[in-house]
Design an enzyme around this catalytic site. Structure first.
Site, PDB file in Angstrom:
ATOM      1  N   SER A  44       4.522   1.218   8.358  1.00  0.00           N
ATOM      2  CA  SER A  44       4.128   0.304   7.291  1.00  0.00           C
ATOM      3  C   SER A  44       5.331  -0.225   6.525  1.00  0.00           C
ATOM      4  O   SER A  44       6.237   0.535   6.163  1.00  0.00           O
ATOM      5  CB  SER A  44       3.192   1.016   6.314  1.00  0.00           C
ATOM      6  OG  SER A  44       1.884   1.068   6.804  1.00  0.00           O
TER       7      SER A  44
ATOM      8  N   HIS B  10       0.807  -1.216   0.000  1.00  0.00           N
ATOM      9  CA  HIS B  10       0.000   0.000   0.000  1.00  0.00           C
ATOM     10  C   HIS B  10       0.840   1.266   0.000  1.00  0.00           C
ATOM     11  O   HIS B  10       0.300   2.369  -0.122  1.00  0.00           O
ATOM     12  CB  HIS B  10      -0.972   0.001   1.196  1.00  0.00           C
ATOM     13  CG  HIS B  10      -0.323   0.174   2.526  1.00  0.00           C
ATOM     14  ND1 HIS B  10      -0.047  -0.879   3.371  1.00  0.00           N
ATOM     15  CD2 HIS B  10       0.106   1.281   3.185  1.00  0.00           C
ATOM     16  CE1 HIS B  10       0.509  -0.431   4.490  1.00  0.00           C
ATOM     17  NE2 HIS B  10       0.613   0.872   4.389  1.00  0.00           N
TER      18      HIS B  10
END
Length: 384
Positions: A338, A228
Site C-alpha cells: 500500500s 489508509h
C-alpha cells in the site's frame, strides 16, 4: 546488517541518494517538476526484460510499446480538446500502437484523426457517462458490489459485482438503481477489493504504529503515499526505526491519499526502486498513461511487477467505504505494498491503494492518481 543491504533498503524508501549522487546540479534539483511526456533517455534493458516477463512481450515488442505509449500521451490531450463535447473517451490499442478516441458525432472524425488518433463512433459522450457515474457514486453500495467505472470501450458505466453475492437482495437493489442512473453494464468478479496495508514484518518499509506501508513518490519536502495507512499527525519511522516525519494530510475513504513530511536526516530523491528486477527508475514527470498502456508497480512486499491500465475513474467499494476516481490495473500486489509507486516509463502515475489476489496467483490493483494528490495538497513532484 551488511552495508550493501543497508544501502539497498534505504534506497527503497526513496530517500537515501542525494542529488549529487544522481549527477544533478542544484539548479536542476530546485527547478519546477516537469510533467511533459517525452523521455530524455531510452528505456533500460532491465525494464524491457520486466515487461517481457509480465506482459508476455518480446524485446522488440516491449521497446516499441514504450515508444508508442510515450507518443500517445501527447496525442490524448489534443484529441480530447479537438473532439470537444463529442468526446466519448479514449484508450491505447496495443495491437495498432495507436490511441483510439470515441466520438458521438461523425463530423468530428477528420479533426480527431488529424491528431494521429484512430476514431470510433459511440452513442454516449464522456460527459454523459461521467454524469451516470456521479449518480451511482451518490448511492450506498453494499459489500457485494466491488467497484464501478466509466468504460469508453463499452460505452457505459461498468459495475463489478462479487459473484458470491450477485443474488443478495441489497446487491440486486443497488444494481437496479444503478441501471436507472444511465447506461450501465453489470459484470461479475470473483474477489472483493481490499487495501494492502500490513502488520509489522521484516522487509523494507515505513512504519506507522504496527502498520507497514510503502513510499509512493518523493515530493519537495516529503513523499506521497496511501491515506489508509495512517491519520494526520501519525509519526512515521523508516526501515531502521528512525523517525522520518509525520502524516501532514490524509484522506480515506472517499479518497486514498496522504503525504508525509521528511526531516531528521532523511531527504528526498526522484527514484523508484527496481528491487534488482530492473534498475532503479528516475522519475521525470507525471504525464498520465491512457487505458491500455503498460504500467509497473514497486512495493515493499512483492517488489516490482508490471501489467496494463484497465480502467480510470473507478469507484472502489472497500469494507471501510467507497473510494472514488481510482485507476484499475492488471498488476498484482500484496499486503505491505500500500502506498507504493505506480510508474509508466519515467512518468509517475499513482500510489497503490488496494485490490484482490496476490503475486503468486495474480489479481488486480487500484491506484490513486498522483496528480490528484499533488493538486490536493499543493505539492511539487521531485523529478530528475
Amino acid at each position: 546488517m551488511r552495508r550493501t543491504t543497508v544501502l539497498r533498503i534505504a534506497l527503497s524508501a526513496g530517500l537515501l541518494v542525494s542529488a549529487a549522487t544522481l549527477g544533478l546540479t542544484q539548479a536542476a534539483a530546485d527547478e519546477a517538476p516537469r510533467t511533459g511526456t517525452t523521455s530524455r533517455a531510452p528505456a533500460s534493458s532491465a525494464l524491457v526484460s520486466a515487461m517481457q516477463h509480465d506482459l508476455g512481450l518480446t524485446k522488440r515488442q516491449a521497446t516499441a510499446r514504450l515508444a508508442q505509449e510515450t507518443a500517445v500521451r501527447g496525442v490524448e490531450a489534443t484529441a480530447r480538446r479537438v473532439a470537444g463535447a463529442a468526446y466519448g473517451g479514449s484508450w491505447f490499442d496495443a495491437k495498432s500502437g495507436k490511441l483510439v478516441v470515441a466520438v458521438t458525432e461523425a463530423a468530428s472524425r477528420d479533426a480527431v484523426e488529424a491528431t494521429g488518433a484512430r476514431v470510433t463512433l459511440v452513442e454516449h459522450s464522456q460527459r454523459q457517462l461521467d454524469a451516470t457515474m456521479a449518480r451511482i457514486d451518490a448511492l450506498h453500495a453494499p459489500a457485494g458490489v466491488g467497484s464501478w467505472h466509466v468504460d469508453p470501450q463499452a460505452g457505459s458505466v461498468v459495475v463489478d459485482v462479487v459473484s458470491a453475492h450477485k443474488d443478495d437482495n441489497d446487491v440486486r437493489s443497488f444494481v437496479a438503481r444503478a441501471r436507472a442512473a444511465g447506461p450501465v453494464v453489470v459484470r461479475q468478479t470473483d474477489k472483493a477489493p481490499r487495501t494492502f496495508a500490513a502488520g509489522t514484518v521484516g522487509g523494507d518499509p515505513y512504519y506507522t504504529g504496527n502498520v507497514r506501508c510503502s513510499i509512493g513518490f518523493s515530493v519537495y519536502g516529503g513523499f506521497v503515499t496511501a491515506g489508509h495507512c495512517a491519520q494526520p499527525g501519525a509519526a512515521v519511522r523508516g526501515w531502521d526505526g528512525s523517525y522520518i516525519g509525520n502524516f501532514q494530510g490524509s484522506s480515506f475513504p472517499d479518497n486514498d491519499y496522504a503525504w508525509v513530511n521528511v526531516g531528521s536526516g532523511w531527504w528526498t530523491v526522484p527514484v523508484v526502486l527496481g528491487w534488482g528486477t530492473v534498475s532503479d527508475q528516475l522519475v521525470r514527470g507525471s504525464g498520465e498513461a491512457p487505458v491500455g498502456a503498460s504500467i509497473c508497480r514497486s512495493g515493499s512486499t512483492s517488489h516490482w511487477h508490471c501489467g496494463t491500465v484497465l480502467a480510470k475513474n473507478e469507484t472502489v467499494n472497500y469494507s471501510q467505504g467507497a473510494v472514488h476516481q481510482m485507476t484499475k490495473t492488471s498488476v498484482c500486489a500484496e499486503p505491505g505494498d500500500s502506498g507504493g509507486s505506480f510508474i509508466s516509463g519515467d512518468q509517475a502515475q499513482g500510489v497503490t491503494s488496494g485490490g484482490w489476489g496476490n503475486c503468486s496467483s495474480g489479481g488486480e490493483t487500484w491506484y490513486q492518481p498522483v496528480n490528484e494528490i499533488l493538486n490536493r495538497y499543493g505539492l511539487r513532484l521531485h523529478t530528475a
